[in-house]
Enzyme design. Sequence first.
Site, PDB file in Angstrom:
ATOM      1  N   CYS A 135      -8.080 -19.092  32.330  1.00  0.00           N
ATOM      2  CA  CYS A 135      -8.651 -17.969  31.580  1.00  0.00           C
ATOM      3  C   CYS A 135      -8.574 -16.667  32.382  1.00  0.00           C
ATOM      4  CB  CYS A 135     -10.054 -18.313  31.097  1.00  0.00           C
ATOM      5  SG  CYS A 135     -10.465 -17.386  29.597  1.00  0.00           S
TER       6      CYS A 135
ATOM      7  N   GLN B  13      -5.209 -14.356  33.843  1.00  0.00           N
ATOM      8  CA  GLN B  13      -5.064 -12.902  33.729  1.00  0.00           C
ATOM      9  C   GLN B  13      -4.938 -12.248  35.103  1.00  0.00           C
ATOM     10  OE1 GLN B  13      -8.686 -12.097  31.611  1.00  0.00           O
ATOM     11  NE2 GLN B  13      -8.028 -13.160  29.760  1.00  0.00           N
TER      12      GLN B  13
ATOM     13  N   ASN C  49     -12.555 -18.864  25.174  1.00  0.00           N
ATOM     14  CA  ASN C  49     -13.590 -17.838  25.286  1.00  0.00           C
ATOM     15  C   ASN C  49     -13.008 -16.679  26.073  1.00  0.00           C
ATOM     16  OD1 ASN C  49     -15.665 -16.180  26.057  1.00  0.00           O
ATOM     17  ND2 ASN C  49     -16.474 -17.608  27.579  1.00  0.00           N
TER      18      ASN C  49
ATOM     19  N   GLY D 104     -13.909 -16.306  34.292  1.00  0.00           N
ATOM     20  CA  GLY D 104     -14.912 -15.308  34.660  1.00  0.00           C
ATOM     21  C   GLY D 104     -15.023 -14.230  33.607  1.00  0.00           C
TER      22      GLY D 104
ATOM     23  N   HIS E  71      -9.440 -23.256  27.974  1.00  0.00           N
ATOM     24  CA  HIS E  71     -10.285 -23.983  28.925  1.00  0.00           C
ATOM     25  C   HIS E  71      -9.957 -25.464  28.919  1.00  0.00           C
ATOM     26  CE1 HIS E  71     -12.975 -20.868  30.432  1.00  0.00           C
ATOM     27  NE2 HIS E  71     -12.706 -20.271  29.289  1.00  0.00           N
TER      28      HIS E  71
ATOM     29  N   GLY F  43     -15.424 -10.404  31.726  1.00  0.00           N
ATOM     30  CA  GLY F  43     -15.007  -9.005  31.784  1.00  0.00           C
ATOM     31  C   GLY F  43     -13.524  -8.779  31.983  1.00  0.00           C
TER      32      GLY F  43
ATOM     33  N   SER G  81     -18.667 -16.717  31.886  1.00  0.00           N
ATOM     34  CA  SER G  81     -17.727 -15.782  31.255  1.00  0.00           C
ATOM     35  C   SER G  81     -18.399 -14.933  30.170  1.00  0.00           C
ATOM     36  CB  SER G  81     -16.558 -16.535  30.620  1.00  0.00           C
ATOM     37  OG  SER G  81     -15.872 -17.263  31.600  1.00  0.00           O
TER      38      SER G  81
ATOM     39  N   GLU H 164     -10.748 -27.722  30.891  1.00  0.00           N
ATOM     40  CA  GLU H 164     -11.858 -28.598  31.323  1.00  0.00           C
ATOM     41  C   GLU H 164     -12.658 -29.097  30.135  1.00  0.00           C
ATOM     42  OE1 GLU H 164     -11.750 -25.383  31.711  1.00  0.00           O
ATOM     43  OE2 GLU H 164     -13.669 -24.528  31.135  1.00  0.00           O
TER      44      GLU H 164
END
Length: 358
Positions: free
Chosen positions: A247, A251, A289, A220, A328, A222, A49, A330
């Site tokens: 994440c 989106q 993030n 991922g 996140h 951007g 990411s 995880e």
Amino acid sequence: MFFVTMDAYVALEGGRVVEARARAPGQTRGELVFTTAYTGYEESLTDPSYEEQVLTFSYPLIGNYGVRSERFESDGVHPRAVVAHELTDDVAAWLEREGVPAVDRLDTRDLVTRIREEGAMKCGIVAGEDVTPEDALDQLAQCKGMSEHVDIGEQVSVREPATYNPDGSGPDVALIDCGAKGSIVSSLVERGATVHRLPYDATPAEIEAFAPDVLFISNGPGDPENFEATQDLVRELAGEIPMAGICLGQQVIAGALGGETEKMAFGHRGVNQPVRDLRTGRVVMTTQNHGYTVADPGPLDVTQVNVNDDTPEGLESDDLRVITRQYHPEANPGPHDTLSFFDDVLAMTGSRTQVAAD
Ligand SMILES: NC(=O)CC[C@H](N)C(=O)O
């Protein structure tokens, strides 16, 4: 007297150039962001990411417990360059081997304050013998904004499908790899799932070939609007198969189903982001993030929000059988408050209906 040779420069959007010390040589550019995480640098630096970003650590000493490949989230380092107040020799040597420029001995408090006030910004960064402030400005001039990286999915996704835990007795998960962290795969495999990792532009027909029980859109880098193929897939299969996302996955799913996403000023990056579940009132600490957020959840319900700024952290729909998280779960690095997300995702698979044939 203690002298430090300054042989690196960071050029910030607007033209200011900051001096630094080279720790790994090279010349590059990217969007300058910061993380407040004080642990988990190996995981952050290998998180896809961070592709096309220059990662600044606000915590002043990075590398104090070495570099161990068991902690890596992917095969390589993803930020374009690394900035910290002090990087240990271990981390500097690793970044040099990876060809990722790194600098330290600059005032990261000032840099982070600037990013907080002005937002994530373009930067040029040069490190090593004979570099000049003009070189850094040259790099800055070539720097693209994050949303201009239209092929970023191609840069980070797997090329060929891969299967993990093929003989697992649990559900089959089609994991759409938009730059997936390795610990998303292992979190599913640990719970008995078979994971089919597929390219970000997999088609509905390719998904159906695996007859999965759930479609899982990964994290991922951007702008989620640049993942058009992934959005098409979500639109096509919505309602046919349960869906989950982390994440970027949240989106992409919201955007595909009629919602909207937008860029944040400086995003959320760190390991102590508080999230409130609106149904229970409970607050958990999360790892984050991201620089984009869901502005309109479309048909999905907002079930969790960020305590600091109320942005959506969890979206769900019982009708569509969708469950997503902006943070996140995880938890690599931790805190581990949110690992049960994976149990919730796999629990959805009990209600699977037949995937419609073309
Ligand atoms: N970790 C991620 O998946 C990041 C999501 C997205 N690229 C963002 O910056 O918002």
